[in-house]
Design a protein around this motif. Structure first.
Motif, PDB file in Angstrom:
ATOM      1  N   VAL A  76      24.011 -61.195  69.247  1.00  0.00           N
ATOM      2  CA  VAL A  76      25.319 -60.257  69.409  1.00  0.00           C
ATOM      3  C   VAL A  76      26.261 -61.245  69.127  1.00  0.00           C
ATOM      4  CG1 VAL A  76      26.841 -59.290  71.269  1.00  0.00           C
ATOM      5  CG2 VAL A  76      24.268 -59.142  71.596  1.00  0.00           C
ATOM      6  N   VAL A  77      27.285 -60.577  68.391  1.00  0.00           N
ATOM      7  CA  VAL A  77      28.722 -61.155  67.910  1.00  0.00           C
ATOM      8  C   VAL A  77      29.833 -60.675  68.012  1.00  0.00           C
ATOM      9  CG1 VAL A  77      27.235 -62.529  65.838  1.00  0.00           C
ATOM     10  CG2 VAL A  77      28.219 -60.181  65.500  1.00  0.00           C
ATOM     11  N   ARG A  78      30.928 -61.129  67.664  1.00  0.00           N
ATOM     12  CA  ARG A  78      32.465 -60.381  68.072  1.00  0.00           C
ATOM     13  C   ARG A  78      33.017 -60.521  66.825  1.00  0.00           C
ATOM     14  NH1 ARG A  78      30.589 -61.526  73.053  1.00  0.00           N
ATOM     15  NH2 ARG A  78      31.162 -59.903  74.578  1.00  0.00           N
ATOM     16  N   PRO A  79      33.739 -59.833  66.207  1.00  0.00           N
ATOM     17  CA  PRO A  79      34.326 -59.903  65.156  1.00  0.00           C
ATOM     18  C   PRO A  79      35.744 -60.777  65.451  1.00  0.00           C
ATOM     19  CG  PRO A  79      34.713 -57.585  65.800  1.00  0.00           C
ATOM     20  CD  PRO A  79      33.413 -58.388  66.678  1.00  0.00           C
ATOM     21  N   LEU A  80      36.216 -61.635  64.480  1.00  0.00           N
ATOM     22  CA  LEU A  80      37.424 -62.436  64.793  1.00  0.00           C
ATOM     23  C   LEU A  80      38.324 -61.656  63.648  1.00  0.00           C
ATOM     24  CD1 LEU A  80      35.973 -65.829  64.681  1.00  0.00           C
ATOM     25  CD2 LEU A  80      36.694 -64.647  66.611  1.00  0.00           C
ATOM     26  N   PRO A  81      39.708 -61.702  64.120  1.00  0.00           N
ATOM     27  CA  PRO A  81      40.952 -61.276  63.233  1.00  0.00           C
ATOM     28  C   PRO A  81      40.843 -61.602  61.703  1.00  0.00           C
ATOM     29  CG  PRO A  81      41.806 -62.294  65.225  1.00  0.00           C
ATOM     30  CD  PRO A  81      40.186 -62.644  65.194  1.00  0.00           C
ATOM     31  N   ASP A  82      40.184 -62.661  61.439  1.00  0.00           N
ATOM     32  CA  ASP A  82      40.100 -63.047  59.914  1.00  0.00           C
ATOM     33  C   ASP A  82      38.918 -62.593  59.168  1.00  0.00           C
ATOM     34  OD1 ASP A  82      38.239 -64.565  61.093  1.00  0.00           O
ATOM     35  OD2 ASP A  82      38.969 -66.678  60.330  1.00  0.00           O
ATOM     36  N   GLY A  83      38.019 -61.637  59.776  1.00  0.00           N
ATOM     37  CA  GLY A  83      37.017 -61.029  59.225  1.00  0.00           C
ATOM     38  C   GLY A  83      35.610 -61.878  59.552  1.00  0.00           C
ATOM     39  N   LEU A  84      35.709 -63.055  60.220  1.00  0.00           N
ATOM     40  CA  LEU A  84      34.660 -63.816  60.277  1.00  0.00           C
ATOM     41  C   LEU A  84      33.673 -63.510  61.890  1.00  0.00           C
ATOM     42  CD1 LEU A  84      35.747 -67.573  59.439  1.00  0.00           C
ATOM     43  CD2 LEU A  84      34.325 -65.911  58.140  1.00  0.00           C
ATOM     44  N   LEU A  85      32.805 -63.786  62.134  1.00  0.00           N
ATOM     45  CA  LEU A  85      32.154 -63.261  63.343  1.00  0.00           C
ATOM     46  C   LEU A  85      32.056 -64.495  64.242  1.00  0.00           C
ATOM     47  CD1 LEU A  85      29.282 -61.190  61.487  1.00  0.00           C
ATOM     48  CD2 LEU A  85      31.503 -60.428  62.780  1.00  0.00           C
ATOM     49  N   ASP A  86      32.277 -64.245  65.638  1.00  0.00           N
ATOM     50  CA  ASP A  86      31.930 -65.197  66.575  1.00  0.00           C
ATOM     51  C   ASP A  86      30.839 -65.176  67.169  1.00  0.00           C
ATOM     52  OD1 ASP A  86      32.593 -67.147  68.360  1.00  0.00           O
ATOM     53  OD2 ASP A  86      33.387 -65.782  69.921  1.00  0.00           O
ATOM     54  N   GLY A  87      29.884 -66.083  67.100  1.00  0.00           N
ATOM     55  CA  GLY A  87      28.619 -66.267  67.539  1.00  0.00           C
ATOM     56  C   GLY A  87      27.626 -66.659  66.634  1.00  0.00           C
ATOM     57  N   VAL A  88      28.017 -66.822  65.351  1.00  0.00           N
ATOM     58  CA  VAL A  88      27.074 -67.211  64.260  1.00  0.00           C
ATOM     59  C   VAL A  88      27.762 -68.442  63.296  1.00  0.00           C
ATOM     60  CG1 VAL A  88      25.901 -65.187  64.108  1.00  0.00           C
ATOM     61  CG2 VAL A  88      27.987 -65.350  62.564  1.00  0.00           C
ATOM     62  N   PRO A  89      27.096 -69.105  62.853  1.00  0.00           N
ATOM     63  CA  PRO A  89      27.574 -70.231  61.864  1.00  0.00           C
ATOM     64  C   PRO A  89      29.210 -70.054  61.184  1.00  0.00           C
ATOM     65  CG  PRO A  89      25.392 -70.469  61.641  1.00  0.00           C
ATOM     66  CD  PRO A  89      25.692 -68.883  62.283  1.00  0.00           C
TER      67      PRO A  89
END
Length: 96
Positions: A76-89
């Motif tokens: 499970v990850v969450r999208p960040l405003p810059d398009g990256l994903l929180d929860g993965v490298p």
């Protein structure tokens, strides 16, 4: 021989928005003392020591969705405003 593993990426969108799901195929490789999942397009994910207890079997009724691996690992990850994903490298973005 590396072990095949599908990462079932669950993108937890806004509280009232529908989540997105992606099945990413790859293999598990040992790097020093830890195991790492390596997928297509250069994606990678360090695996927790207990990942084998959390993986789930790919049954015949979902094999067409999850690919050729015998097991999948929900992440499970969450999208960040810059398009990256929180929860993965750092550097992970949504698959195309």
């Amino acid at each position: 021989m590396p072990e095949r593993l599908t990462v079932f990426l669950i993108v937890d969108n806004e509280p009232d928005a529908e989540d997105d799901f992606y099945a990413l195929t790859g293999v598990v490789e040992r790097e020093g003392e830890e195991e790492v999942w390596r997928g297509q397009e250069g994606r990678w994910l360090p695996l927790d020591p207990d990942w084998r207890q959390r993986r789930r079997e790919v049954t015949e009724d979902v094999r067409d969705l999850l690919g050729p691996a015998d097991y999948f690992l929900p992440v499970v990850v969450r999208p960040l405003p810059d398009g990256l994903l929180d929860g993965v490298p750092l550097g992970w973005k949504l698959p195309l």
